[in-house]
Motif scaffolding. Structure first.
Motif, short mmCIF file in Angstrom:
data_model
loop_
_atom_site.label_atom_id
_atom_site.label_comp_id
_atom_site.label_asym_id
_atom_site.label_seq_id
_atom_site.Cartn_x
_atom_site.Cartn_y
_atom_site.Cartn_z
N LYS A 268 22.04 -28.28 -36.23
CA LYS A 268 21.57 -28.40 -34.85
C LYS A 268 21.84 -27.15 -34.01
N GLY A 269 22.17 -26.05 -34.64
CA GLY A 269 22.43 -24.84 -33.86
C GLY A 269 23.55 -24.02 -34.47
N TYR A 270 24.55 -23.67 -33.64
CA TYR A 270 25.64 -22.81 -34.09
C TYR A 270 26.97 -23.30 -33.54
N HIS A 271 28.02 -23.08 -34.32
CA HIS A 271 29.39 -23.32 -33.86
C HIS A 271 30.09 -21.98 -33.73
N ILE A 272 30.92 -21.85 -32.70
CA ILE A 272 31.67 -20.62 -32.49
C ILE A 272 32.81 -20.54 -33.50
N VAL A 273 32.92 -19.40 -34.17
CA VAL A 273 34.05 -19.14 -35.05
C VAL A 273 35.08 -18.28 -34.31
N VAL A 274 34.62 -17.21 -33.71
CA VAL A 274 35.46 -16.31 -32.93
C VAL A 274 34.71 -15.92 -31.66
N GLY A 275 35.37 -16.05 -30.50
CA GLY A 275 34.77 -15.54 -29.26
C GLY A 275 34.44 -16.58 -28.22
N GLU A 276 35.18 -17.70 -28.19
CA GLU A 276 34.83 -18.75 -27.23
C GLU A 276 35.02 -18.30 -25.79
N ARG A 277 36.00 -17.46 -25.51
CA ARG A 277 36.18 -16.97 -24.14
C ARG A 277 34.99 -16.13 -23.70
N ARG A 278 34.49 -15.27 -24.59
CA ARG A 278 33.31 -14.47 -24.24
C ARG A 278 32.09 -15.35 -24.02
N PHE A 279 31.98 -16.41 -24.84
CA PHE A 279 30.88 -17.36 -24.67
C PHE A 279 30.95 -18.05 -23.31
N ARG A 280 32.13 -18.54 -22.94
CA ARG A 280 32.29 -19.24 -21.67
C ARG A 280 32.08 -18.30 -20.48
N ALA A 281 32.59 -17.07 -20.61
CA ALA A 281 32.41 -16.10 -19.52
C ALA A 281 30.93 -15.73 -19.37
N SER A 282 30.20 -15.65 -20.49
CA SER A 282 28.77 -15.35 -20.43
C SER A 282 28.00 -16.45 -19.72
N GLN A 283 28.42 -17.69 -19.91
CA GLN A 283 27.80 -18.81 -19.18
C GLN A 283 28.01 -18.64 -17.68
N ARG A 284 29.21 -18.20 -17.27
CA ARG A 284 29.50 -18.02 -15.86
C ARG A 284 28.65 -16.91 -15.25
N VAL A 285 28.40 -15.88 -16.04
CA VAL A 285 27.59 -14.77 -15.55
C VAL A 285 26.13 -15.17 -15.41
N GLY A 286 25.72 -16.15 -16.22
CA GLY A 286 24.32 -16.59 -16.17
C GLY A 286 23.47 -16.00 -17.27
N LEU A 287 24.10 -15.44 -18.32
CA LEU A 287 23.34 -14.90 -19.44
C LEU A 287 22.65 -16.05 -20.19
N THR A 288 21.56 -15.72 -20.85
CA THR A 288 20.85 -16.72 -21.65
C THR A 288 21.05 -16.51 -23.14
#
Length: 280
Positions: A67-87
């Motif tokens: 159903k997509g992807y699971h994070i292995v390394v980098g959850e903080r970068r993923f969460r911060a990218s959501q805050r910035v509004g990246l797609t």
């Protein structure tokens, strides 16, 4: 070609012949084996500000699922990218087993700068439980000594309140290990609270515990001396007979005989001996 992926604490993972892809954020989910459940909002805001200004300098590592992807390394970068509004986010997609995911998530968690002693101990326990590892195997994988792992795991035997104090950095892990020398939980909690309120060093806490033990030993010796000799003699005989410490006390013409045991196995053995003596 070698590509370097960076963990949240600057640990580097080298992957060979794998390209960086731009993956949609809405297709990515957190690692289900990630032991870390809370993230510091202030630090996430700081990371988001850096991403807004400089972009994401290192790709995260993902594992593809149905159903997509699971994070292995980098959850903080993923969460911060959501805050910035990246797609989308740059990522390396790797093939790995559930066991690989589980182990890497725990090891990455262990390398956090803000990890407290209880979280560290829980991570070692999770490695042992989830991957069926021994203390020695965990120590080998993490390049630590087995006694170090064993001492950290002992912190999980502390009362809940003291573990909370260590999580909140009111006490250190060294304070916790020192408090384990106190057998009575009420006394342990009381000393922990006092150590926090009065900012006791580990050495001072250790001195207080030793002083309390010596005082208790002196009191017990004094009480023993007041007992009639024939009672002391009976205590010794029962101790030798049953292999357990025995205390005989009398108050207001009523007496009590107390047997001491330190494990379930000792308790069962004592009961068997007493039953066998009763049937004679």
């Amino acid at each position: 070609m070698n590509i370097i992926a960076q963990t949240e604490d600057n640990r580097l993972i080298t992957t060979q012949d794998e390209e960086v892809q731009h993956i949609a954020l809405d297709q990515i989910k957190a690692n289900p084996y990630q032991p870390r459940k809370t993230f510091d909002d202030t630090k996430l805001d700081d990371l988001a500000g850096s991403i807004r200004q400089h972009g994401i300098l290192q790709p995260i590592v993902l594992r593809q699922t149905i159903k997509g992807y699971h994070i292995v390394v980098g959850e903080r970068r993923f969460r911060a990218s959501q805050r910035v509004g990246l797609t989308t986010i740059p990522a390396i997609v790797k093939t790995m087993t559930d066991e690989d995911m589980m182990e890497l998530a725990i090891i990455e968690n262990l390398q956090r700068e803000d990890l407290n002693a209880i979280e560290e101990a829980e991570s070692y326990r999770k490695l042992m439980d989830d991957l069926q590892l021994t203390q020695q195997e965990v120590a080998t994988r993490l390049s630590k000594s087995r006694p170090y792992i064993a001492n950290m795991l002992r912190l999980l035997n502390l009362p809940t309140e003291i573990m909370r104090m260590i999580r909140d950095e009111q006490l250190s892990g060294a304070h916790g290990r020192t408090l384990l020398a106190v057998k009575d939980k009420r006394t342990m909690n009381k000393m922990a609270q006092q150590a926090y309120e009065e900012s006791w060093s580990v050495r001072y806490l250790e001195d207080c515990i030793n002083s309390a033990k010596n005082s208790k030993t002196s009191k017990q010796a004094s009480t023993s001396k007041k007992k009639p000799k024939f009672i002391q003699q009976q205590e010794r005989q029962l101790r030798d007979q049953y292999g357990s410490k025995v205390n005989i006390s009398t108050v207001n013409k009523k007496g009590h005989i107390t047997f001491e045991f330190t494990s379930e196995e000792e308790f069962k053995q004592l009961i068997q001996q007493l039953n066998a003596q009763y049937r004679k």
